[in-house]
Design a protein around this motif. Sequence first.
Motif, PDB file in Angstrom:
ATOM      1  N   GLY A   1     -13.783  16.868 -22.628  1.00 41.16           N
ATOM      2  CA  GLY A   1     -12.475  17.495 -22.759  1.00 41.16           C
ATOM      3  C   GLY A   1     -11.481  16.505 -23.333  1.00 41.16           C
ATOM      4  O   GLY A   1     -11.568  15.300 -23.089  1.00 41.16           O
TER       5      GLY A   1
ATOM      6  N   ARG B   1      -7.926  14.968 -23.260  1.00 40.09           N
ATOM      7  CA  ARG B   1      -6.876  14.812 -22.253  1.00 40.09           C
ATOM      8  C   ARG B   1      -5.565  15.435 -22.733  1.00 40.09           C
ATOM      9  O   ARG B   1      -5.128  15.162 -23.853  1.00 40.09           O
ATOM     10  CB  ARG B   1      -6.657  13.340 -21.918  1.00 40.09           C
TER      11      ARG B   1
ATOM     12  N   TRP C   1     -10.806  11.758 -25.423  1.00 40.23           N
ATOM     13  CA  TRP C   1     -11.777  12.685 -24.846  1.00 40.23           C
ATOM     14  C   TRP C   1     -12.497  12.003 -23.701  1.00 40.23           C
ATOM     15  O   TRP C   1     -12.702  10.793 -23.713  1.00 40.23           O
ATOM     16  CB  TRP C   1     -12.772  13.127 -25.914  1.00 40.23           C
TER      17      TRP C   1
ATOM     18  N   PHE D   1      -7.094  19.060 -19.472  1.00 42.25           N
ATOM     19  CA  PHE D   1      -7.631  19.092 -20.826  1.00 42.25           C
ATOM     20  C   PHE D   1      -6.885  20.115 -21.671  1.00 42.25           C
ATOM     21  O   PHE D   1      -6.539  21.196 -21.191  1.00 42.25           O
ATOM     22  CB  PHE D   1      -9.123  19.460 -20.803  1.00 42.25           C
TER      23      PHE D   1
ATOM     24  N   TRP E   1     -11.799  21.546 -25.309  1.00 40.79           N
ATOM     25  CA  TRP E   1     -13.096  21.064 -24.846  1.00 40.79           C
ATOM     26  C   TRP E   1     -14.136  21.381 -25.900  1.00 40.79           C
ATOM     27  O   TRP E   1     -13.915  22.216 -26.792  1.00 40.79           O
ATOM     28  CB  TRP E   1     -13.481  21.671 -23.495  1.00 40.79           C
TER      29      TRP E   1
END
Length: 155
Positions: free
Chosen positions: A25, A27, A34, A121, A124
């Motif tokens: 994911g 951030r 990620w 997140f 993703w």
Amino acid sequence: MTNDLPYRPCVGVMLANQAGEVFVGERIDTPGAWQMPQGGIDPGESPVDAALRELWEETGITASVVTVEAVSEEWLRYDLPEDLRGKLWKGRFRGQEQKWALMRFNGSDADIDILTAHPEFSAWQWLDPADVLDHIVPFKREVYAQVLALFGPRI
């Protein structure tokens, strides 16, 4: 001196789908950064329970659609860069020490919902394990390389 600070006890989740890809994911607070799901261990919580809770809190994925396949025996550590040490966790930790869990995702992409109560997140994706390190912030790459070496053959 920040090197005298303790490490924050934490868990990480390497979530692999049936195609052998790994969930990452981006951030929400750091575009372009990620990571795999991770978070702190609550008092009295086992690493596996913490990993399942963090997975649900960050991705909406429930324990009913995953199988825990392995947990690291060793704690894996990383240090925060100096410029982040005073900003994260009220400056109480120098970095994190993590137990990692390999989980198999048995659901469908529809079971993933990153718009949780407290989103972490903004996006993703599933990545080939060989591509994961290219997306991870530099200070976490060594730990991620260890996790990939540990769990990679089982993915």
